[in-house]
Write a protein that holds these residues in place. Structure first.
Motif: not given
Length: 94
Positions: A84-85, A88
């Protein structure tokens, strides 16, 4: 390195290679090879979408994730935060 290669590198190191380079069952290895094949059919956005769909899960994907966990392997679920980080909207649009 392309965006697709970058995604595959992370997933290979964290999820795929530990299974493929082990004495894991042929069922696990076949499932990993299938997942790799499906990912490679997609562009970066499609790969990200596939990852999240696998997390949400179908009956087959949740059974496979349980099999991986039962055999002590890292699943997509364990790399959610890193994924997710790193992958993105800002990254995909860069």
């Amino acid at each position: 390195m392309t965006k697709e290669e970058e995604i595959m590198e992370i997933l290979s190191v964290r999820v795929f290679d530990p299974v493929l380079q082990s004495a894991a069952s042929e069922t696990l290895k076949k499932g990993i090879r299938y997942t790799i094949m499906r990912l490679k059919e997609r562009n970066a956005e499609g790969m990200i979408s596939y990852f999240w769909s696998a997390i949400v899960g179908t009956e087959n994907s949740t059974k496979f994730a349980r099999l991986m966990k039962d055999n002590g392997f890292t699943r997509f679920e364990e790399v959610i935060d890193e994924f997710r980080e790193r992958f993105n909207n800002q990254w995909i649009n860069s």
